[in-house]
Write a protein that holds these residues in place. Structure first.
Motif, PDB file in Angstrom:
ATOM      1  N   MET A 163      12.800 -14.438  -5.357  1.00  0.00           N
ATOM      2  CA  MET A 163      11.429 -14.549  -5.845  1.00  0.00           C
ATOM      3  C   MET A 163      10.926 -13.159  -6.247  1.00  0.00           C
ATOM      4  SD  MET A 163       8.813 -16.968  -5.469  1.00  0.00           S
ATOM      5  CE  MET A 163       7.220 -16.852  -6.142  1.00  0.00           C
ATOM      6  N   LEU A 164      10.351 -13.065  -7.421  1.00  0.00           N
ATOM      7  CA  LEU A 164       9.773 -11.807  -7.857  1.00  0.00           C
ATOM      8  C   LEU A 164       8.480 -11.539  -7.091  1.00  0.00           C
ATOM      9  CD1 LEU A 164      10.205 -12.049 -11.731  1.00  0.00           C
ATOM     10  CD2 LEU A 164      11.683 -10.927 -10.086  1.00  0.00           C
ATOM     11  N   LYS A 165       8.230 -10.257  -6.838  1.00  0.00           N
ATOM     12  CA  LYS A 165       7.001  -9.873  -6.151  1.00  0.00           C
ATOM     13  C   LYS A 165       5.938  -9.581  -7.197  1.00  0.00           C
ATOM     14  CE  LYS A 165       9.704  -7.057  -3.394  1.00  0.00           C
ATOM     15  NZ  LYS A 165       9.926  -5.755  -2.812  1.00  0.00           N
ATOM     16  N   ARG A 166       4.794 -10.212  -7.085  1.00  0.00           N
ATOM     17  CA  ARG A 166       3.662  -9.914  -7.963  1.00  0.00           C
ATOM     18  C   ARG A 166       2.812  -8.864  -7.259  1.00  0.00           C
ATOM     19  NH1 ARG A 166       0.954 -14.388 -11.476  1.00  0.00           N
ATOM     20  NH2 ARG A 166       2.875 -13.890 -12.579  1.00  0.00           N
ATOM     21  N   LYS A 167       2.601  -7.751  -7.935  1.00  0.00           N
ATOM     22  CA  LYS A 167       1.807  -6.658  -7.382  1.00  0.00           C
ATOM     23  C   LYS A 167       0.532  -6.504  -8.198  1.00  0.00           C
ATOM     24  CE  LYS A 167       5.814  -4.118  -5.673  1.00  0.00           C
ATOM     25  NZ  LYS A 167       6.561  -2.853  -5.769  1.00  0.00           N
ATOM     26  N   PHE A 168      -0.594  -6.421  -7.493  1.00  0.00           N
ATOM     27  CA  PHE A 168      -1.897  -6.347  -8.139  1.00  0.00           C
ATOM     28  C   PHE A 168      -2.420  -4.911  -8.158  1.00  0.00           C
ATOM     29  CE2 PHE A 168      -1.388 -10.695  -6.872  1.00  0.00           C
ATOM     30  CZ  PHE A 168      -1.957 -11.411  -7.915  1.00  0.00           C
ATOM     31  N   GLY A 169      -3.159  -4.595  -9.206  1.00  0.00           N
ATOM     32  CA  GLY A 169      -3.678  -3.244  -9.393  1.00  0.00           C
ATOM     33  C   GLY A 169      -4.647  -2.789  -8.332  1.00  0.00           C
ATOM     34  N   ASP A 170      -5.358  -3.715  -7.703  1.00  0.00           N
ATOM     35  CA  ASP A 170      -6.331  -3.306  -6.683  1.00  0.00           C
ATOM     36  C   ASP A 170      -5.699  -3.096  -5.310  1.00  0.00           C
ATOM     37  OD1 ASP A 170      -5.861  -5.939  -5.910  1.00  0.00           O
ATOM     38  OD2 ASP A 170      -7.962  -6.563  -6.111  1.00  0.00           O
ATOM     39  N   ARG A 171      -4.406  -3.469  -5.174  1.00  0.00           N
ATOM     40  CA  ARG A 171      -3.675  -3.324  -3.901  1.00  0.00           C
ATOM     41  C   ARG A 171      -4.489  -3.846  -2.718  1.00  0.00           C
ATOM     42  NH1 ARG A 171       1.481  -0.501  -4.821  1.00  0.00           N
ATOM     43  NH2 ARG A 171       1.347  -0.061  -7.030  1.00  0.00           N
ATOM     44  N   SER A 172      -5.168  -4.966  -2.918  1.00  0.00           N
ATOM     45  CA  SER A 172      -6.060  -5.510  -1.887  1.00  0.00           C
ATOM     46  C   SER A 172      -5.331  -5.895  -0.602  1.00  0.00           C
ATOM     47  CB  SER A 172      -6.830  -6.714  -2.431  1.00  0.00           C
ATOM     48  OG  SER A 172      -5.934  -7.714  -2.862  1.00  0.00           O
ATOM     49  N   ASP A 173      -4.016  -6.077  -0.687  1.00  0.00           N
ATOM     50  CA  ASP A 173      -3.252  -6.437   0.511  1.00  0.00           C
ATOM     51  C   ASP A 173      -2.751  -5.222   1.289  1.00  0.00           C
ATOM     52  OD1 ASP A 173      -1.485  -5.640  -1.488  1.00  0.00           O
ATOM     53  OD2 ASP A 173       0.051  -7.091  -0.928  1.00  0.00           O
ATOM     54  N   TRP A 174      -3.085  -4.044   0.850  1.00  0.00           N
ATOM     55  CA  TRP A 174      -2.617  -2.805   1.457  1.00  0.00           C
ATOM     56  C   TRP A 174      -3.452  -2.514   2.696  1.00  0.00           C
ATOM     57  CZ3 TRP A 174      -2.450   2.519  -1.466  1.00  0.00           C
ATOM     58  CH2 TRP A 174      -1.524   3.360  -0.830  1.00  0.00           C
ATOM     59  N   GLN A 175      -2.977  -2.921   3.859  1.00  0.00           N
ATOM     60  CA  GLN A 175      -3.755  -2.847   5.090  1.00  0.00           C
ATOM     61  C   GLN A 175      -3.877  -1.436   5.659  1.00  0.00           C
ATOM     62  OE1 GLN A 175      -2.560  -5.918   7.808  1.00  0.00           O
ATOM     63  NE2 GLN A 175      -2.811  -7.501   6.271  1.00  0.00           N
ATOM     64  N   ARG A 176      -2.984  -0.547   5.271  1.00  0.00           N
ATOM     65  CA  ARG A 176      -3.048   0.842   5.726  1.00  0.00           C
ATOM     66  C   ARG A 176      -4.330   1.519   5.235  1.00  0.00           C
ATOM     67  NH1 ARG A 176       1.258   4.501   6.633  1.00  0.00           N
ATOM     68  NH2 ARG A 176       2.651   2.837   5.997  1.00  0.00           N
ATOM     69  N   VAL A 177      -4.818   1.076   4.072  1.00  0.00           N
ATOM     70  CA  VAL A 177      -6.022   1.663   3.482  1.00  0.00           C
ATOM     71  C   VAL A 177      -7.244   0.959   4.063  1.00  0.00           C
ATOM     72  CG1 VAL A 177      -7.285   2.117   1.349  1.00  0.00           C
ATOM     73  CG2 VAL A 177      -4.785   2.281   1.377  1.00  0.00           C
ATOM     74  N   LEU A 178      -8.009   1.700   4.843  1.00  0.00           N
ATOM     75  CA  LEU A 178      -9.170   1.139   5.522  1.00  0.00           C
ATOM     76  C   LEU A 178     -10.404   1.140   4.624  1.00  0.00           C
ATOM     77  CD1 LEU A 178      -8.634   2.912   8.963  1.00  0.00           C
ATOM     78  CD2 LEU A 178      -7.906   0.599   8.280  1.00  0.00           C
ATOM     79  N   ILE A 179     -10.572   2.203   3.848  1.00  0.00           N
ATOM     80  CA  ILE A 179     -11.697   2.321   2.910  1.00  0.00           C
ATOM     81  C   ILE A 179     -11.139   2.812   1.582  1.00  0.00           C
ATOM     82  CG2 ILE A 179     -13.930   3.404   2.421  1.00  0.00           C
ATOM     83  CD1 ILE A 179     -14.195   3.911   5.458  1.00  0.00           C
ATOM     84  N   ARG A 180     -11.519   2.123   0.510  1.00  0.00           N
ATOM     85  CA  ARG A 180     -11.047   2.482  -0.826  1.00  0.00           C
ATOM     86  C   ARG A 180     -12.179   2.338  -1.826  1.00  0.00           C
ATOM     87  NH1 ARG A 180      -6.562  -1.482  -1.730  1.00  0.00           N
ATOM     88  NH2 ARG A 180      -6.815  -1.854   0.443  1.00  0.00           N
ATOM     89  N   GLU A 181     -12.024   3.025  -2.933  1.00  0.00           N
ATOM     90  CA  GLU A 181     -12.879   2.815  -4.095  1.00  0.00           C
ATOM     91  C   GLU A 181     -11.945   2.400  -5.226  1.00  0.00           C
ATOM     92  OE1 GLU A 181     -15.083   6.438  -4.747  1.00  0.00           O
ATOM     93  OE2 GLU A 181     -15.955   6.362  -2.743  1.00  0.00           O
ATOM     94  N   TYR A 182     -12.379   1.439  -6.042  1.00  0.00           N
ATOM     95  CA  TYR A 182     -11.504   0.879  -7.069  1.00  0.00           C
ATOM     96  C   TYR A 182     -12.244   0.773  -8.395  1.00  0.00           C
ATOM     97  CZ  TYR A 182      -8.708  -2.562  -9.599  1.00  0.00           C
ATOM     98  OH  TYR A 182      -7.967  -3.211 -10.551  1.00  0.00           O
ATOM     99  N   ALA A 183     -11.530   1.097  -9.454  1.00  0.00           N
ATOM    100  CA  ALA A 183     -12.074   0.939 -10.807  1.00  0.00           C
ATOM    101  C   ALA A 183     -10.939   0.517 -11.721  1.00  0.00           C
ATOM    102  CB  ALA A 183     -12.684   2.247 -11.291  1.00  0.00           C
TER     103      ALA A 183
END
Length: 143
Positions: free
Chosen positions: A1-21
């Motif tokens: 199965m191919l992995k779909r990766k999103f630009g906002d990396r919303s599943d990245w749990q290591r990042v507690l606080i982020r800003e996204y544009a």
């Protein structure tokens, strides 16, 4: 199965606080989406090791600028440290880039990655995963 990766990396749990544009750019030199994640706070810094050298690619104040070019089979992430210095360019070879129903760009990862370091060193990553995916029928020769 191919992995779909999103630009906002919303599943990245290591990042507690982020800003996204994100923005769509249509110009002579580039057509596609560009996303920017400012990593404000992480639970733990993210380190990778290449040829015996340990490099931090994610920590407080780091920026990840990702390009999702239209009708191309790659995505490029430029990673900057908290001083604005490029840490690495990470090139994902992908089946396709697209946009989700909630307007977030994505790419379907084809396993093979190229890393370019500021020194000019180029690292082929996950060649074994690519070969396994082909052997297991997850991808075909055309892909």
């Amino acid at each position: 199965m191919l992995k779909r990766k999103f630009g906002d990396r919303s599943d990245w749990q290591r990042v507690l606080i982020r800003e996204y544009a994100q923005s769509f750019i249509a110009s002579e030199n580039f057509d596609g989406y560009v996303t920017l994640i400012k990593i404000v706070k992480v639970s733990d810094p993210l380190y990778v090791e290449y040829n015996g050298e340990k490099i931090c690619i994610g920590d407080d104040g780091y920026l990840w600028l990702q390009q999702f070019p239209s009708n191309r089979n790659h995505s490029v992430t430029t990673m900057f440290d908290s001083n604005g210095n490029i840490v690495q360019w990470y090139i994902d070879i992908c089946l396709q880039n697209g946009i989700s129903d909630n307007n977030v760009p994505w790419m379907d990862d084809l396993f093979l990655d190229l890393i370019v370091l500021p020194s000019g060193a180029i690292i082929n990553k996950d060649v074994d995963e690519l070969e396994t995916a082909l052997t297991d029928g997850i991808i075909d020769k055309n892909q």
